[in-house]
Motif scaffolding. Structure first.
Motif, PDB file in Angstrom:
ATOM      1  N   LEU A  97       0.862  -1.165   0.000  1.00 58.10           N
ATOM      2  CA  LEU A  97       0.000   0.000   0.000  1.00 58.10           C
ATOM      3  C   LEU A  97       0.902   1.219   0.000  1.00 58.10           C
ATOM      4  N   SER A 115       0.090 -10.642   3.092  1.00 61.94           N
ATOM      5  CA  SER A 115      -1.079 -11.149   2.370  1.00 61.94           C
ATOM      6  C   SER A 115      -2.066 -10.014   2.132  1.00 61.94           C
ATOM      7  N   THR A 116      -2.996 -10.242   1.229  1.00 64.51           N
ATOM      8  CA  THR A 116      -4.034  -9.244   0.989  1.00 64.51           C
ATOM      9  C   THR A 116      -4.901  -9.076   2.240  1.00 64.51           C
ATOM     10  N   GLY A 117      -5.118 -10.175   2.980  1.00 64.62           N
ATOM     11  CA  GLY A 117      -5.897 -10.102   4.208  1.00 64.62           C
ATOM     12  C   GLY A 117      -5.259  -9.207   5.250  1.00 64.62           C
ATOM     13  N   ALA A 119      -3.325  -6.662   4.634  1.00 64.40           N
ATOM     14  CA  ALA A 119      -3.367  -5.284   4.149  1.00 64.40           C
ATOM     15  C   ALA A 119      -4.787  -4.717   4.123  1.00 64.40           C
ATOM     16  N   LYS A 120      -5.780  -5.583   4.102  1.00 68.72           N
ATOM     17  CA  LYS A 120      -7.178  -5.191   3.892  1.00 68.72           C
ATOM     18  C   LYS A 120      -7.688  -4.116   4.848  1.00 68.72           C
ATOM     19  N   PRO A 121      -7.462  -4.215   6.165  1.00 67.40           N
ATOM     20  CA  PRO A 121      -7.978  -3.168   7.055  1.00 67.40           C
ATOM     21  C   PRO A 121      -7.470  -1.766   6.695  1.00 67.40           C
ATOM     22  N   GLN A 123      -6.133  -0.897   3.760  1.00 68.01           N
ATOM     23  CA  GLN A 123      -6.581  -0.621   2.402  1.00 68.01           C
ATOM     24  C   GLN A 123      -7.994  -0.032   2.420  1.00 68.01           C
ATOM     25  N   ASP A 124      -8.873  -0.643   3.193  1.00 64.12           N
ATOM     26  CA  ASP A 124     -10.258  -0.168   3.269  1.00 64.12           C
ATOM     27  C   ASP A 124     -10.362   1.180   3.974  1.00 64.12           C
ATOM     28  N   GLN A 127      -8.835   3.756   1.753  1.00 61.04           N
ATOM     29  CA  GLN A 127      -9.367   3.667   0.390  1.00 61.04           C
ATOM     30  C   GLN A 127      -8.236   3.663  -0.647  1.00 61.04           C
ATOM     31  N   GLU A 129      -5.524   1.454  -3.382  1.00 54.20           N
ATOM     32  CA  GLU A 129      -5.383   0.347  -4.325  1.00 54.20           C
ATOM     33  C   GLU A 129      -4.265  -0.569  -3.819  1.00 54.20           C
ATOM     34  N   LEU A 130      -4.510  -1.871  -3.846  1.00 55.16           N
ATOM     35  CA  LEU A 130      -3.504  -2.842  -3.465  1.00 55.16           C
ATOM     36  C   LEU A 130      -2.477  -2.961  -4.595  1.00 55.16           C
TER      37      LEU A 130
END
Length: 137
Positions: A97, A115-117, A119-121, A123-124, A127, A129-130
């Motif tokens: 990110l 992992s994407t998981g 980074a997800k918190p 990232q969201d 807002q 882009e991964l």
């Protein structure tokens, strides 16, 4: 016969020291190979190992990116931004990110995740882009 055994053992000792592996960064002492700043913040640290085994350490992922085109075939490691202990990740398989709130040492402002998981918190909430190693700016 003793002479032959001694030579073989010596040769075996030399070849085991030539392996390429992650070399821990000595935070507060090691300097960045690109910008020469002391590496302090483990969240943004990175490491490159050339095909010949030479190790380059960096204080910012963007510093390592600057040298990767000059050293093809190198092993690349980045640290997991969210890890509580230093966790080197393969830079090619990590996800990233980019945001100014990360405030990395050389203002590359890139954070690596395993992992994407993971980074997800962020990232969201930000807002964002991964990114992958290939899509990094």
């Amino acid at each position: 016969m003793k002479y032959v055994m001694a030579v073989l053992l010596a040769a075996a000792g030399l070849t085991t020291g030539c392996g390429r592996a992650y070399e821990p960064i000595d935070y507060g002492k090691d300097a960045c190979a690109h910008c020469k700043m002391t590496i302090i913040d483990a969240r943004f640290a990175a490491e490159l190992i050339t095909p010949k085994g030479k190790v380059y350490k960096f204080d910012d992922i963007s510093c390592m990116r600057a040298l990767t085109t000059e050293l093809p075939g190198s092993m690349l490691f980045v640290n997991d931004y969210t890890a509580t202990q230093v966790t080197p990740l393969n830079a090619a398989t990590a996800v990233y990110l980019k945001h100014e709130s990360f405030s990395s040492p050389m203002n590359g402002n890139l954070a690596a995740f395993g992992s994407t998981g993971a980074a997800k918190p962020l990232q969201d909430s930000l807002q964002l882009e991964l990114l992958t190693w290939e899509t990094l700016p």
